[in-house]
Design an enzyme around this catalytic site. Structure first.
Site, mmCIF file in Angstrom:
data_model
loop_
_atom_site.group_PDB
_atom_site.id
_atom_site.type_symbol
_atom_site.label_atom_id
_atom_site.label_comp_id
_atom_site.label_asym_id
_atom_site.label_seq_id
_atom_site.Cartn_x
_atom_site.Cartn_y
_atom_site.Cartn_z
ATOM 1 N N THR A 27 0.671 -1.234 0.176
ATOM 2 C CA THR A 27 -0.065 -0.021 -0.024
ATOM 3 C C THR A 27 0.879 1.219 -0.050
ATOM 4 O O THR A 27 0.076 2.443 -0.146
ATOM 5 C CB THR A 27 -0.882 -0.003 1.340
ATOM 6 N N GLU A 90 4.618 -4.351 15.677
ATOM 7 C CA GLU A 90 3.772 -3.078 15.819
ATOM 8 C C GLU A 90 2.404 -3.036 16.118
ATOM 9 O O GLU A 90 2.011 -2.169 16.927
ATOM 10 C CB GLU A 90 3.979 -2.536 14.279
#
Length: 666
Positions: A27, A90
């Site tokens: 992305t 994350e």
């Protein structure tokens, strides 16, 4: 870590509004680049990692710190997201730091939420690899699975059957609503008592394809700009283009409207903004560049149609659903441009006014012990005007009671300069006729019925103006009674005082006891005096030098109530239109008084025996009230008073002769 997050949340010391978690190969150069641009364009401070820091096996301390310092997180779950151990670390840290509801938004980008939840589909293959790679630390893989299941169970957005533009709009709207829900551009003290709340906001947000013009109007300092900023903060996320243009009047007076046009157009024209050479070019680009965009435009402090026409003359200049809001002191401007929605901003009630004053005077919502009555004195002076309350509150902050009393005494003698200058803006833009009408109402006519005010003004050659002054928020007309805010009246008094600060006899109007007594005792009157109004609470005797009246050759309005003078005026100005002199102590009016211009004569309780001889002509007199003039023996010849409408002779017990011409009056 949890305690650290709680401390950050409590103090709201965020370095970022939102943290973006995503898989770069899926992305970064497509969906994420557009999303990041829109977030930045909406003034949302966004953390997105540097593409040069190519993912390793362990999350960096800098990224971990960025997560801790972010208010929200957007997790873009794409087909290859789970293949990155960095992404999974994350995500785990994000969920650990942001346990509170609604602070993490999952975006399912070209993946099925059930595949994320169950780690099936493309996620199954990724985890098969992780279990091989981390077979010595299988607990880590379990934590990653749990994190994906947890994030998939949160309320999120799905790209399926949604174009990217709409998806990005929804994400930005979600972030905006979270970040700006407390209207961060406005200090909480400014919102005290604001009545422009949810009901009006819903009206503005009512879905429609129409272009709507909205007017917010009221007197200076009443809170129009604060409300406009509140509206902008609350609804701007719903528009493709939103812009708040402050101080339009000031920019116009400084020939700087083109700068405001550039401010509106710069997000669209970008580097081409240099082509806006002047106001005409600015108007051209507004019409051509915004006609297909949904725009929220707020023009603050507009006072002329010419200003509005440079930005928003016609509805077809803007795309469907656009809203154009102006703030102004001039209701006429709102009416002239046929604005469908109009809000008049009213002053604060007593409780809200006291709270706003206290927030500025004490940094608390209520006065400190021993200061309540003094606070109420300041609040009464401000009369519900938010600007005045803030200025006055700040002026006494951290001062003792004696200093408060001194400030209050000074205030009663001279208005606060900042308040005065702000209110005077509306007056300065009036023509001479309307300036005189405004001052006459402030000094002599406040509180009277509108038709009576108009009649008196007309008699003094002041025509029209009342409605125009109401529209400009200088006068009010409630229940057909002409009034004005107390601070507006104080401003009028100060304007006239400044005509001659040292000598009242050089001023145009007098209504304060000490000024009038000074002029009449010291005989310092001049031809500049147009009106005098003196009303005592109780009947008093005065030793005036009535020779002063001989110098007032332009005196039109004379009111003397509850005063008995020892001397007899030998001269009254022939310029008089309105005379109201109760307890007049002479048996006769001055023999040389030629009342040709007189419209109203009220002399209740006078010592008059008669008025004037039959040769005196009174072509304009409409009202004669001599009630309780017990010595009056005869009336004048009514043939010379053809316009008489009101005659009051009640209590004239010695009246023995009424002139027969009374029967001819119409």
């Amino acid at each position: 870590m949890a305690s650290g997050t709680q401390r950050a949340s409590a103090s709201h010391q965020w370095n970022y509004d939102v943290f973006l978690s995503f898989r770069g190969v899926d992305t970064r150069n497509s969906f994420l680049s557009h999303l990041y641009h829109e977030l930045q364009h909406s003034c949302i401070k966004t953390f997105m990692d540097d593409p040069e820091l190519e993912r390793g096996t362990t999350i960096s301390s800098e990224l971990f710190k960025a997560i801790q310092e972010s208010r929200l997180a957007i997790v873009v779950l794409s087909p290859n997201y789970a293949s990155s151990s960095w992404c999974l670390d994350e995500l785990t840290k994000i969920l650990q730091c942001m346990k509170s509801n609604g602070t993490v938004l999952p975006v399912f980008y070209n993946v099925d939420p059930s595949n994320v939840r169950k780690q099936s589909g493309s996620f199954a293959g990724a985890f098969a690899e992780h279990e091989k790679r981390f077979r010595e630390d299988i607990e880590k893989v379990k934590r990653w699975r749990a994190a994906l299941t947890e994030v998939a169970n949160l309320s999120g957005l799905d790209s399926k059957n949604e174009c990217e533009r709409k998806l990005i709009e929804k994400i930005v709207e979600w972030v905006w609503g979270k970040v700006h829900r407390t209207f961060k551009l406005l200090d909480s003290t400014e919102l005290v008592g604001i009545k422009f709340t949810r009901e009006q906001m819903d009206l503005l947000l009512d879905p429609t394809d129409d272009v709507r013009f909205v007017g917010i109007w009221g007197m200076g300092g009443i809170g129009k700009t604060t409300i406009a900023r509140l509206v902008h903060e609350s609804i701007s996320i719903h528009f493709e283009v939103s812009c708040f243009l402050a101080n339009v009047r000031e920019a116009s007076e400084g020939n700087r409207l083109v700068d405001l046009q550039k401010q509106l157009l710069s997000p669209i024209l970008k580097e081409k903004i240099t082509r806006v050479l002047n106001e005409d070019w600015g108007t051209y680009f507004i019409k051509t560049c915004l006609c297909n965009k949904k725009v929220l435009l707020i023009l603050d402090d507009v006072n002329a149609s010419s200003q509005l026409e440079k930005f928003a003359k016609e509805k077809d200049w803007f795309g469907k659903g656009s809203i154009i809001i102006i703030t102004t002191r001039d209701e006429r401007l709102v009416k002239k441009h046929d604005m469908e929605i109009s809000f008049k901003v009213e002053g604060l009630g007593d409780d809200d006014a006291l709270e706003l004053f206290s927030r500025n005077a004490f940094k608390k919502i209520y006065p400190e012990e021993g200061f309540l009555e003094l606070s109420r004195c300041f609040v009464n002076y401000a009369g519900g005007l938010p600007l005045a309350l803030k200025i006055l509150g700040c002026s006494v902050y951290k001062r003792d009671r004696d200093e408060w009393k001194n400030e209050l005494d000074k205030l009663r003698k001279n208005p606060e300069a900042e308040i005065f200058d702000l209110l005077k803006i509306s007056y300065d833009r009036l023509d001479e006729m309307n300036k005189n009408i405004f001052l006459d109402v402030a000094f002599f006519l406040k509180g009277k019925k509108k038709n009576k005010v108009i009649e008196i003004l007309d008699s003094c050659d002041r025509y029209g103006g009342i409605n125009a002054l109401v529209e400009k928020s200088l006068l009010t007309n409630d229940g057909n009674i002409v009034g004005m805010h107390d601070l507006i009246q104080e401003m009028a008094f100060e304007i006239v005082r400044k005509e001659s600060p040292g000598e009242p006899g050089e001023r145009s109007r007098l209504c304060h006891r000490n000024d009038i007594i000074h002029v009449l005792i010291n005989n310092t009157a001049t031809n500049k005096i147009q009106g005098i109004a003196l009303s005592m609470r109780e009947l008093e005797k005065a030793n005036w030098n009535c020779e002063a009246f001989s110098k007032m050759i332009n005196l039109k309005f004379l009111k003397v109530d509850n005063v008995i003078i020892s001397s007899i005026p030998r001269i009254l100005p022939n310029s008089l239109r309105i005379v109201k002199w109760n307890w007049y102590s002479s048996r006769y009016l001055p023999s040389n008084f030629q009342p040709n211009n007189l419209v109203s004569l009220e002399m209740q309780g006078s010592q008059l025996v008669r008025l004037w001889d039959e040769r005196t002509d009174l072509p304009n007199l409409k009202c004669m009230d001599l009630s309780w003039s017990r010595n009056l023996a005869t009336t004048p010849n009514f043939t010379s008073i053809p316009k008489l409408q009101v005659l009051n002779l009640k209590g004239c017990e010695n009246l023995v002769q009424i002139h027969p011409s009374i029967v001819f009056l119409k």
